[in-house]
Design a protein around this motif. Structure first.
Motif, PDB file in Angstrom:
ATOM      1  N   GLY A 190       0.836  -1.192   0.000  1.00 47.53           N
ATOM      2  CA  GLY A 190       0.000   0.000   0.000  1.00 47.53           C
ATOM      3  C   GLY A 190       0.871   1.242   0.000  1.00 47.53           C
ATOM      4  N   GLY A 191       0.298   2.371   0.412  1.00 47.87           N
ATOM      5  CA  GLY A 191       1.068   3.606   0.419  1.00 47.87           C
ATOM      6  C   GLY A 191       1.668   3.908  -0.939  1.00 47.87           C
ATOM      7  N   ILE A 192       0.888   3.708  -1.986  1.00 45.21           N
ATOM      8  CA  ILE A 192       1.399   3.782  -3.352  1.00 45.21           C
ATOM      9  C   ILE A 192       1.582   5.227  -3.794  1.00 45.21           C
ATOM     10  N   THR A 193       2.744   5.510  -4.357  1.00 47.40           N
ATOM     11  CA  THR A 193       3.043   6.822  -4.928  1.00 47.40           C
ATOM     12  C   THR A 193       3.321   6.652  -6.410  1.00 47.40           C
ATOM     13  N   LEU A 194       2.651   7.440  -7.217  1.00 50.38           N
ATOM     14  CA  LEU A 194       2.756   7.355  -8.669  1.00 50.38           C
ATOM     15  C   LEU A 194       3.381   8.637  -9.204  1.00 50.38           C
ATOM     16  N   LEU A 195       4.437   8.488  -9.998  1.00 47.87           N
ATOM     17  CA  LEU A 195       5.104   9.646 -10.591  1.00 47.87           C
ATOM     18  C   LEU A 195       5.070   9.504 -12.108  1.00 47.87           C
ATOM     19  N   PRO A 196       4.231  10.300 -12.805  1.00 52.14           N
ATOM     20  CA  PRO A 196       4.168  10.211 -14.262  1.00 52.14           C
ATOM     21  C   PRO A 196       5.419  10.811 -14.909  1.00 52.14           C
ATOM     22  N   LEU A 197       5.825  10.212 -16.021  1.00 52.19           N
ATOM     23  CA  LEU A 197       6.937  10.721 -16.827  1.00 52.19           C
ATOM     24  C   LEU A 197       6.367  11.121 -18.178  1.00 52.19           C
ATOM     25  N   TRP A 198       6.237  12.428 -18.387  1.00 55.96           N
ATOM     26  CA  TRP A 198       5.639  12.933 -19.618  1.00 55.96           C
ATOM     27  C   TRP A 198       6.723  13.157 -20.673  1.00 55.96           C
ATOM     28  N   PRO A 199       6.544  12.662 -21.897  1.00 58.27           N
ATOM     29  CA  PRO A 199       7.544  12.910 -22.938  1.00 58.27           C
ATOM     30  C   PRO A 199       7.783  14.399 -23.162  1.00 58.27           C
ATOM     31  N   ARG A 200       6.684  15.169 -23.217  1.00 59.89           N
ATOM     32  CA  ARG A 200       6.739  16.623 -23.368  1.00 59.89           C
ATOM     33  C   ARG A 200       5.544  17.228 -22.633  1.00 59.89           C
ATOM     34  N   ALA A 201       5.618  18.492 -22.314  1.00 64.00           N
ATOM     35  CA  ALA A 201       4.509  19.162 -21.642  1.00 64.00           C
ATOM     36  C   ALA A 201       3.254  19.060 -22.494  1.00 64.00           C
ATOM     37  N   GLY A 202       2.148  18.673 -21.876  1.00 64.35           N
ATOM     38  CA  GLY A 202       0.882  18.557 -22.582  1.00 64.35           C
ATOM     39  C   GLY A 202       0.641  17.209 -23.227  1.00 64.35           C
ATOM     40  N   GLY A 232      12.443  20.292 -29.414  1.00 65.39           N
ATOM     41  CA  GLY A 232      13.182  19.285 -30.153  1.00 65.39           C
ATOM     42  C   GLY A 232      13.378  18.037 -29.321  1.00 65.39           C
ATOM     43  N   ASN A 233      14.582  17.486 -29.357  1.00 68.38           N
ATOM     44  CA  ASN A 233      14.886  16.296 -28.573  1.00 68.38           C
ATOM     45  C   ASN A 233      15.674  16.610 -27.310  1.00 68.38           C
ATOM     46  N   ALA A 234      15.872  17.875 -27.012  1.00 66.65           N
ATOM     47  CA  ALA A 234      16.631  18.249 -25.824  1.00 66.65           C
ATOM     48  C   ALA A 234      15.848  17.895 -24.559  1.00 66.65           C
ATOM     49  N   TYR A 235      16.561  17.494 -23.533  1.00 61.20           N
ATOM     50  CA  TYR A 235      15.926  17.221 -22.255  1.00 61.20           C
ATOM     51  C   TYR A 235      15.644  18.530 -21.524  1.00 61.20           C
ATOM     52  N   THR A 236      14.605  18.528 -20.709  1.00 66.38           N
ATOM     53  CA  THR A 236      14.367  19.678 -19.847  1.00 66.38           C
ATOM     54  C   THR A 236      15.531  19.822 -18.869  1.00 66.38           C
TER      55      THR A 236
END
Length: 252
Positions: A190-202, A232-236
């Motif tokens: 339990g105590g589940i924490t979810l962290l989404p990884l978005w490719p790009r904003a939106g 482009g392909n640059a990381y944030t």
């Protein structure tokens, strides 16, 4: 290009984790990219703690954690003999042989292995259902295809202490299966924490970092998430600080 000391496959060696590591891995098949770095960045180890990396491959996630946290030890479990051999080589290459132990074994066999007290377990498990038509690249298929999560959660529940941490990176569309596997373990996670990884904003998340604690009754938490790419392909800048500079995702 290199040849493994034990196996004939061609192996590459290149900088990894912003040059903080050197990583040897097979030239063909599954190759470590950003997923293991992000998985390692999500862990919050205390000094002196011992962690278990299920299906560690060549050790990319473990090595990143060891580089960021110099007072932590990791035990990696890997069934593929070549990958286990390369994980040992990578441990030695990066000066971590005293803190990174490799067990060449099926995860299911851990029930009979004498392990120290663990603080947490992390894994970058196979993402896809077993392939209807097996790929000629058996090593890549094992790394990316398999129905293992329910069994691995059950084993983790036997190995972890109460409120011990279990973390994984997975495809967003597999979340239901992940939650079901957590619930099926005895005791349940339990105590589940979810962290989404978005490719790009939106854009919709394609990957998720999921952490649960054994026996916890804490409420579900949806974290702030991380946007991976800017123009482009640059990381944030935030993502680049993790991939190149060793920043963590512990508090998101």
């Amino acid at each position: 290009m290199l040849t493994s000391a034990v196996f004939p496959e061609t192996v590459t060696e290149a900088p990894f984790y912003g040059g903080r590591l050197r990583l040897r891995q097979p030239e063909s098949g599954y190759r470590a990219a950003i997923d293991p770095v992000l998985l390692a960045a999500r862990q919050a180890p205390r000094p002196g703690s011992v962690w278990l990396d299920l299906g560690c491959g060549v050790g990319a996630a473990s090595l990143c954690l060891l580089a960021r946290c110099p007072e932590v030890s990791v035990i990696g479990v890997e069934i593929d003999p070549l990958l286990a051999d390369l994980a040992r080589q990578n441990a030695a290459l990066n000066g971590f042989s005293d803190r990174f132990r490799i067990i060449e074994s099926d995860v299911a066999a851990l029930r009979s292995v004498d392990l120290p007290a663990l603080a947490g377990i992390f894994t970058n498990p196979p993402f896809h259902a077993p392939a209807a038509t097996p790929s000629p690249d058996g090593r890549r298929t094992r790394a990316t295809h398999g129905d293992v999560l329910t069994d691995w959660c059950a084993i983790a529940a036997r190995l972890l202490p109460h409120r011990g941490s279990f973390s994984l990176i997975t495809r967003a569309d597999s979340l239901a299966a992940v939650l079901a596997a957590f619930a099926a373990a005895r005791p349940a996670f339990g105590g589940i924490t979810l962290l989404p990884l978005w490719p790009r904003a939106g854009q919709a998340a394609k990957r998720l970092l999921v952490t649960a604690r054994l026996g916890s009754r804490a409420p579900f938490v949806l974290g702030a998430g991380l946007v991976l790419h800017a123009a482009g392909n640059a990381y944030t800048a935030e993502c680049d600080a993790i991939l190149q500079g060793g920043a963590s995702l512990e508090n998101r």
